[in-house]
Design an enzyme around this catalytic site. Structure first.
Site, PDB file in Angstrom:
ATOM      1  N   SER A 266       0.826  -1.198   0.000  1.00 26.16           N
ATOM      2  CA  SER A 266       0.000   0.000   0.000  1.00 26.16           C
ATOM      3  C   SER A 266       0.860   1.247   0.000  1.00 26.16           C
ATOM      4  CB  SER A 266      -0.863   0.003   1.253  1.00 26.16           C
ATOM      5  OG  SER A 266      -0.026   0.083   2.388  1.00 26.16           O
ATOM      6  N   LYS A 267       0.259   2.308  -0.474  1.00 22.30           N
ATOM      7  CA  LYS A 267       0.947   3.591  -0.557  1.00 22.30           C
ATOM      8  C   LYS A 267       1.379   4.084   0.822  1.00 22.30           C
ATOM      9  CE  LYS A 267      -1.217   7.386  -2.204  1.00 22.30           C
ATOM     10  NZ  LYS A 267      -2.090   8.097  -3.168  1.00 22.30           N
ATOM     11  N   ARG A 268       0.559   3.765   1.824  1.00 23.99           N
ATOM     12  CA  ARG A 268       0.863   4.239   3.171  1.00 23.99           C
ATOM     13  C   ARG A 268       2.177   3.677   3.713  1.00 23.99           C
ATOM     14  NH1 ARG A 268      -0.569   8.505   4.336  1.00 23.99           N
ATOM     15  NH2 ARG A 268       0.934   8.330   5.997  1.00 23.99           N
ATOM     16  N   SER A 270       4.523   1.743   1.773  1.00 22.14           N
ATOM     17  CA  SER A 270       5.613   1.542   0.832  1.00 22.14           C
ATOM     18  C   SER A 270       5.540   2.574  -0.281  1.00 22.14           C
ATOM     19  CB  SER A 270       5.515   0.152   0.189  1.00 22.14           C
ATOM     20  OG  SER A 270       5.503  -0.857   1.146  1.00 22.14           O
TER      21      SER A 270
END
Length: 504
Positions: A266-268, A270
């Site tokens: 996930s963007k959060r 990685s």
RNA sequence: GCCCCCAUCGUCUAGAGGCCUAGGACGCCGCCCUUUCAAGGCGGAGAUCACCGGUUCGAAUCCGGUUGGGGGUACCA
């Protein structure tokens, strides 16, 4: 031994179907890569289709980022938008879902006509309330099927109220199963699907599960290779293929790429945008190499391979079942491997844009020419973990002002007085050389001799000079640095350093 | 909660019943090279193959269960 794609197989057709609702994601790139590799290895066709039915979140900019990112990686498709510089190409055009609305409408009519689907007039709020009620009653969440048995009269009444109605697909009871290319037999009871599902919104827009099936049918997709997160969607797709009267493609579910903590990437947690890796100076070779080895291995002890070599060796049944954590350190190592393997010309070409970026960011005050950079290659190549790292290694070459710290100037075993003495003597020895003899193997002997007569350690003198002319304690070999710097600037910087020390 | 998937060194993996006292790579540690930093070379630590049962002369490999992790449960894709 037959090489990859030595013969083509028109019956094998695979696709990547990105949704332009965000920049190219590492997971999408990896799935695209595996489809591409499968197609190349088997001689099949790889195509790209844009799933842009989420009109609210889709943008042209994201679409561009995705197509360009995939191409940058070296992944090409035979059909779809952006083939060979064309707007779109291929026998099954259009390859954008928003331009295929007629097909979905026709398929929906077909299902409605055969009573495999029906209109549902429930309002979102009603469904919401129902969901909560089922949750409270500890029942499996899902649609109750309230509108499934409406009489024609009841339907007319709803329509008269002005309700448009979404279209729901009738889920038949029973077990749905398939032989997955990666995990063998998978079976799921349709009772766990959450009831009859919506295939067309009340506003007339078709939904993912529906469009993906209609399009895969239309485009003659033979193998659906996608992420493991789609396993639970597969029964819905199978049901739709059945309902539409179409033979099933073969399904294969790839393991997911995981965050370092083991959860779905996930963007959060990685960095997920391929564009960010490009901007940080990762090479396409390293990225492709790394992505391929996340979940796949050639079964040999090779670990640095080109895209062609990977395509040659790629076998879907050598794909791992469990998810793989993203390990940036390993990616960086691979990147270093590739930077070391690139040809001079190629490396210089790739480095230049990063120097432009450093210049724009004010990290360097002058943009070096390609020739200058090429001359530096022997001393910087193995010191760059990424292409963006060149500025970190030798940025002092293109900066006029050096922020040298007086304390850093003094080597660990020396004091300020010795350092001042050493730098002054070194300056004198170096100044004896003119521009013609300003070569690494000419400059080194005199400084070694100086060290000898004064009873110093070479490392100490060299370190003092290094810091004086670069401002850093870790640099490429000193005498190569002096040559790159040139006589003038070397002497000027030594003067500045001695002046600084004298003042302290 | 329910459904589904998965399970070999910290990480990525090799391994498809005897070749495994489990191999490689990243990372880590040491040594060599060396003016620093890298790169490179050599060596090392690191996995009772999640656990428990079973099948078998023999299991990391097959079967069952347990545990753990993950994914999915939308008029998102």
């Amino acid at each position: 031994m037959p090489s990859a794609a030595s013969q083509s197989d028109p019956t094998i057709r695979v696709r990547i179907a990105p949704s332009p609702t965000g920049p190219l994601h590492i997971g999408t790139a990896r799935t695209a890569l595996f489809n591409y590799l499968f197609a190349r290895h088997t001689g099949g066709t790889f195509l790209l289709r844009l799933e842009d039915t989420d009109v609210a979140r889709s943008t042209a900019a994201f679409e561009k980022d995705i197509l360009e990112g995939l191409h940058w990686l070296g992944i090409t498709w035979a059909e779809g938008p952006g083939v060979a510089g064309m707007e779109e190409a291929g026998p099954y055009a259009p390859y954008r879902q928003m331009q295929r609305l007629d097909s979905y409408a026709a398929a929906a009519q077909q299902l409605l006509g055969a009573d495999r689907a029906y209109r549902c007039y429930c309002l979102p709020e009603e469904l919401e309330a129902e969901r909560h009620a089922r949750e409270a009653a500890k029942l499996t969440p899902g649609y109750s099927g309230r509108c499934a048995t409406l009489t024609p009269g009841e339907r007319q009444a709803k329509e008269a109220e002005g309700r448009r109605g979404a279209i729901r697909f009738r889920v038949r009871p029973g077990i749905v199963g398939w032989n997955d290319m990666i995990r063998d037999r998978v079976e799921i009871d349709t009772a766990n699907l959450g009831g009859d599902f919506v295939i067309v919104r009340a506003d007339g827009n078709p939904l993912y599960h529906f469009t993906v099936v209609v399009d895969d049918m239309a485009m003659q997709i033979s193998h659906v290779i996608r992420g493991e997160d789609h396993i639970s969607n597969t029964p819905k797709h199978i049901l739709l293929f059945e309902g539409l009267g179409y033979p099933l493609p073969v399904f294969g579910h790839l393991p997911l790429i995981l965050n370092p903590d083991g959860t779905k990437m996930s963007k959060r947690k990685s960095q997920t945008a391929v564009a960010d890796y490009i901007a940080q100076g990762f090479t396409r070779e390293a990225l492709v190499n790394y992505f391929a080895f996340l979940g796949w291995s050639p079964g040999t002890e090779e670990d640095v391979l080109t895209l062609d070599e990977i395509a040659d060796r790629f076998e879907l049944d050598k794909v791992q079942k469990g998810g793989a954590r993203f390990d940036r350190e390993r990616l960086e190592w691979l990147n270093g491997q590739w930077i070391r393997r690139l040809g001079d010309e190629d490396l210089v070409e790739r480095l230049l844009p990063f120097l432009d970026a450093s210049f724009a960011a004010g990290q360097i005050e002058r943009r070096p020419t390609g020739d200058e950079v090429r001359a530096l290659l022997p001393i910087v190549r193995e010191r760059m973990p990424t292409l963006a790292g060149l500025t970190d290694t030798v940025g002092f070459l293109w900066r006029d002002s050096l922020a040298v710290d007086a304390a850093a100037l003094v080597p660990k075993r020396w004091d300020a007085a010795t350092t001042l003495d050493g730098l002054t003597a070194a300056r004198e020895a170096l100044a004896a050389h003119d521009a013609v003899t300003w070569e690494a193997d000419e400059l080194e002997p005199p400084l070694r001799a100086l060290v000898e007569t004064r009873g110093w350690k070479a490392g100490d003198l060299f370190m003092a000079v290094r810091v004086a002319v670069t401002g850093m304690t870790a640099t490429p070999p000193l005498f190569d640095v002096l040559v790159a710097l040139g006589r003038e600037r070397t002497l000027d910087r030594l003067d500045a350093a001695t002046a600084l020390l004298a003042r302290t």
